[in-house]
Design a protein around this motif. Structure first.
Motif, PDB file in Angstrom:
ATOM      1  N   SER A 310       0.878  -1.301  -0.101  1.00 12.72           N
ATOM      2  CA  SER A 310      -0.003  -0.064   0.152  1.00 12.72           C
ATOM      3  C   SER A 310       0.748   1.378   0.096  1.00 12.72           C
ATOM      4  CB  SER A 310      -1.030  -0.088   1.251  1.00 12.72           C
ATOM      5  OG  SER A 310      -0.149  -0.079   2.547  1.00 12.72           O
ATOM      6  N   ASP A 311       2.028   1.143   0.574  1.00 16.46           N
ATOM      7  CA  ASP A 311       3.152   2.418   0.474  1.00 16.46           C
ATOM      8  C   ASP A 311       3.465   2.780  -0.810  1.00 16.46           C
ATOM      9  OD1 ASP A 311       2.825   2.641   3.169  1.00 16.46           O
ATOM     10  OD2 ASP A 311       4.831   1.628   3.594  1.00 16.46           O
ATOM     11  N   PHE A 312       3.409   1.732  -1.773  1.00 18.16           N
ATOM     12  CA  PHE A 312       3.842   2.065  -3.164  1.00 18.16           C
ATOM     13  C   PHE A 312       2.593   2.873  -3.779  1.00 18.16           C
ATOM     14  CE2 PHE A 312       7.038  -1.472  -4.132  1.00 18.16           C
ATOM     15  CZ  PHE A 312       7.525  -1.277  -3.016  1.00 18.16           C
ATOM     16  N   GLU A 313       1.420   2.447  -3.605  1.00 15.46           N
ATOM     17  CA  GLU A 313       0.342   3.419  -4.037  1.00 15.46           C
ATOM     18  C   GLU A 313       0.408   4.698  -3.555  1.00 15.46           C
ATOM     19  OE1 GLU A 313      -4.468   2.967  -5.098  1.00 15.46           O
ATOM     20  OE2 GLU A 313      -3.318   1.375  -3.980  1.00 15.46           O
ATOM     21  N   ARG A 314       0.523   4.987  -2.197  1.00 13.34           N
ATOM     22  CA  ARG A 314       0.454   6.090  -1.511  1.00 13.34           C
ATOM     23  C   ARG A 314       1.665   7.072  -2.002  1.00 13.34           C
ATOM     24  NH1 ARG A 314      -1.426   3.289   2.935  1.00 13.34           N
ATOM     25  NH2 ARG A 314       0.542   2.951   3.975  1.00 13.34           N
ATOM     26  N   GLY A 315       2.767   6.400  -2.273  1.00 11.07           N
ATOM     27  CA  GLY A 315       3.861   7.385  -2.380  1.00 11.07           C
ATOM     28  C   GLY A 315       4.230   7.340  -3.847  1.00 11.07           C
ATOM     29  N   PHE A 316       3.554   6.892  -4.631  1.00 11.99           N
ATOM     30  CA  PHE A 316       3.798   6.596  -6.187  1.00 11.99           C
ATOM     31  C   PHE A 316       4.056   8.046  -6.851  1.00 11.99           C
ATOM     32  CE2 PHE A 316       2.810   6.829 -10.479  1.00 11.99           C
ATOM     33  CZ  PHE A 316       3.271   5.454 -11.129  1.00 11.99           C
ATOM     34  N   ILE A 317       5.351   7.671  -7.571  1.00 17.08           N
ATOM     35  CA  ILE A 317       5.830   8.852  -8.451  1.00 17.08           C
ATOM     36  C   ILE A 317       5.802   8.629  -9.799  1.00 17.08           C
ATOM     37  CG2 ILE A 317       8.028  10.187  -8.687  1.00 17.08           C
ATOM     38  CD1 ILE A 317       9.000   9.752  -6.310  1.00 17.08           C
ATOM     39  N   ARG A 318       6.431   7.403 -10.318  1.00 15.21           N
ATOM     40  CA  ARG A 318       6.202   7.143 -11.644  1.00 15.21           C
ATOM     41  C   ARG A 318       6.618   5.428 -11.796  1.00 15.21           C
ATOM     42  NH1 ARG A 318      11.533   9.413 -11.290  1.00 15.21           N
ATOM     43  NH2 ARG A 318      13.206   8.140 -11.879  1.00 15.21           N
ATOM     44  N   ALA A 319       6.459   4.897 -12.873  1.00 13.87           N
ATOM     45  CA  ALA A 319       6.795   3.553 -13.185  1.00 13.87           C
ATOM     46  C   ALA A 319       7.556   3.425 -14.523  1.00 13.87           C
ATOM     47  CB  ALA A 319       5.386   3.026 -13.226  1.00 13.87           C
ATOM     48  N   GLU A 320       8.854   2.855 -14.159  1.00 14.99           N
ATOM     49  CA  GLU A 320       9.572   2.715 -15.328  1.00 14.99           C
ATOM     50  C   GLU A 320       9.287   1.449 -15.960  1.00 14.99           C
ATOM     51  OE1 GLU A 320      13.488   2.684 -14.147  1.00 14.99           O
ATOM     52  OE2 GLU A 320      13.504   4.614 -13.545  1.00 14.99           O
ATOM     53  N   GLY A 346       3.227   7.892 -15.742  1.00 11.64           N
ATOM     54  CA  GLY A 346       2.708   8.406 -14.581  1.00 11.64           C
ATOM     55  C   GLY A 346       1.347   7.718 -13.937  1.00 11.64           C
ATOM     56  N   LYS A 347       0.834   8.800 -13.013  1.00  7.56           N
ATOM     57  CA  LYS A 347      -0.435   7.913 -12.387  1.00  7.56           C
ATOM     58  C   LYS A 347      -1.645   7.614 -13.183  1.00  7.56           C
ATOM     59  CE  LYS A 347       0.418  10.567  -8.216  1.00  7.56           C
ATOM     60  NZ  LYS A 347      -0.032  11.597  -7.173  1.00  7.56           N
ATOM     61  N   PHE A 359       8.735   0.439  -9.994  1.00  9.20           N
ATOM     62  CA  PHE A 359       8.151   1.832  -9.297  1.00  9.20           C
ATOM     63  C   PHE A 359       9.181   2.542  -8.561  1.00  9.20           C
ATOM     64  CE2 PHE A 359       4.811  -1.779  -9.618  1.00  9.20           C
ATOM     65  CZ  PHE A 359       3.858  -1.105 -10.656  1.00  9.20           C
ATOM     66  N   ARG A 360       8.892   3.778  -8.790  1.00 12.55           N
ATOM     67  CA  ARG A 360       9.643   4.789  -7.834  1.00 12.55           C
ATOM     68  C   ARG A 360       8.456   5.527  -6.963  1.00 12.55           C
ATOM     69  NH1 ARG A 360      14.788   3.322  -8.742  1.00 12.55           N
ATOM     70  NH2 ARG A 360      15.230   3.481 -10.709  1.00 12.55           N
ATOM     71  N   PHE A 361       8.865   5.541  -5.718  1.00 19.28           N
ATOM     72  CA  PHE A 361       7.812   6.300  -4.651  1.00 19.28           C
ATOM     73  C   PHE A 361       8.612   6.768  -3.701  1.00 19.28           C
ATOM     74  CE2 PHE A 361       8.997   1.845  -3.539  1.00 19.28           C
ATOM     75  CZ  PHE A 361       9.041   2.000  -1.905  1.00 19.28           C
ATOM     76  N   ASN A 362       7.712   7.566  -3.088  1.00 17.17           N
ATOM     77  CA  ASN A 362       8.104   8.216  -1.583  1.00 17.17           C
ATOM     78  C   ASN A 362       7.725   7.501  -0.291  1.00 17.17           C
ATOM     79  OD1 ASN A 362       9.816  10.562  -2.487  1.00 17.17           O
ATOM     80  ND2 ASN A 362       7.745  11.324  -3.316  1.00 17.17           N
ATOM     81  N   VAL A 363       8.324   7.331   0.503  1.00 20.54           N
ATOM     82  CA  VAL A 363       8.097   6.705   1.641  1.00 20.54           C
ATOM     83  C   VAL A 363       7.188   7.561   2.541  1.00 20.54           C
ATOM     84  CG1 VAL A 363       8.662   5.208   3.671  1.00 20.54           C
ATOM     85  CG2 VAL A 363       9.964   4.934   1.567  1.00 20.54           C
TER      86      VAL A 363
END
Length: 363
Positions: A310-320, A346-347, A359-363
């Protein structure tokens, strides 16, 4: 995890097929009706050769496939909707699954008793469909009765009754709810009812060992019936699958080749069920593991990331993201990047079948 229920008349090969599906399941398979009373449940891997290809590219230590849950439900009989043969109990088990695998006996064997005394796929399918339809009709009629009082003052209730009456008319004509054209608003109205004949269905035509490669006239009958519902038919042989489970891996290919097939129908059935449930696969790929992740068709990149955590979705930045075919063609992620085949999504991106994602994301 979404669930597929294996249904059919008694002694058509359901439990034998289920045992083969889950390989080490303990479902009892016997030559008498109702040997399965409580539903048996097994989680199975979805066969996907792409996993091994990606694992080789990434030199992964392990591979983790997608999975689907199968439920072995006891055989239904004529009169099940009125409680015959513990029918109400068994019908409630079907109500709890997301899709139906209807096993139809398409083989003749005097040693295995047919509850109706003969092999007739059209009759057998009709018995099951009538019982499921009668159960749905009863449920719809009760719902209409409960809603009539509200309909005096509520337009929403009036609309619901209109939809339900349309379904009742179709069921009275011997059709399934699947065969009724519903718009999005109408589909929402009936979603909570979990109607049995609205669930997506695959017909598994269970043939003898000698007819796995060619099918037979019974299978053609099943195909004709399935075509009226735009349903898929998969030819399987529970007998063959049961034998395959007992063979060493090194002998399986030779055994199948002797029958004139490259693989048993079981793998096709699992893959078809996965697609029937509206499931799709994307991959993550690295030295530690290559893994297939299950999502619903139409999911966005953040939603797909949320399947991992769930953290990946909340902090999602972009997907390579790179398509499976492009990664295989170029041979590595770096080579795919050099050719401009790795995209930054992107989103709003809707994940496609076979995407390989980081996936790139913010914690």
């Amino acid at each position: 995890m979404l669930r597929a229920g294996i249904v059919g008349l008694p002694n058509v090969g359901k439990s034998t097929l289920f045992n083969a599906v889950v390989a080490n399941a303990k479902a009892e398979a016997a030559n008498f009706p109702f040997c399965t009373i409580e539903p048996n449940v097994g989680v199975v891997a979805v066969p996907d050769e792409r996993l091994n290809v990606l694992a080789k590219i990434a030199s992964s230590v392990q591979t983790i496939p997608a999975r689907v849950e199968f439920v072995d439900i006891a055989g239904l009989v004529k009169g099940a909707s009125q409680g015959e043969g513990l029918g109400n109990q068994f019908l409630s088990h079907i109500r709890e699954v997301d899709a139906i695998v209807h096993v139809v006996r398409c083989f003749e064997n005097d040693d295995i008793i047919h509850v109706a005394g003969s092999v007739d796929p059209a009759r057998d399918i009709e018995i099951i469909n009538i019982e499921l339809g009668l159960s749905d009709l009863s449920q719809i009629e009760r719902r209409i009765d409960r809603t009539r009082k509200q309909a005096r003052t509520s337009k929403d209730a009036q609309f619901e009754i209109t939809v339900l009456e349309k379904l009742a008319a179709a069921l009275n004509e011997g059709k399934s709810v699947r065969q009724v054209s519903l718009n999005e608003e109408e589909a929402v109205i009936i979603k909570g009812l979990e109607l049995l004949t609205y669930k997506p269905i695959i017909y598994a035509a269970n043939v003898s060992e000698d007819e796995l490669a060619t099918g037979n006239h019974f299978v053609e009958t099943v195909r004709q019936i399935a075509s009226t519902e735009d349903a898929q038919v998969v030819i399987v042989s529970a007998q063959v699958e049961a034998e395959l489970v007992e063979l060493p891996e090194s002998d399986k290919a030779d055994f199948l080749a002797s029958l004139g097939v490259e693989e048993g129908g079981l793998k096709s059935l699992i893959r078809a069920t996965y697609m029937l449930l509206g499931l799709r696969t994307y991959f993550t790929c690295g030295p530690k593991e290559t893994r297939a992740w299950t999502i619903n068709a139409g999911m966005s990149a953040p939603q797909a990331a949320g399947v991992i955590h769930s953290d990946f979705e909340r902090g999602f930045i972009r997907a390579e993201t790179v398509a499976y075919k492009d990664l295989v063609t170029t041979g590595s992620m770096n080579a795919a990047k050099e050719k401009g085949l790795v995209r930054s999504e992107g989103k709003e991106y809707v994940v496609q079948e076979g995407d390989v994602m980081l996936f790139r994301f913010n914690v």
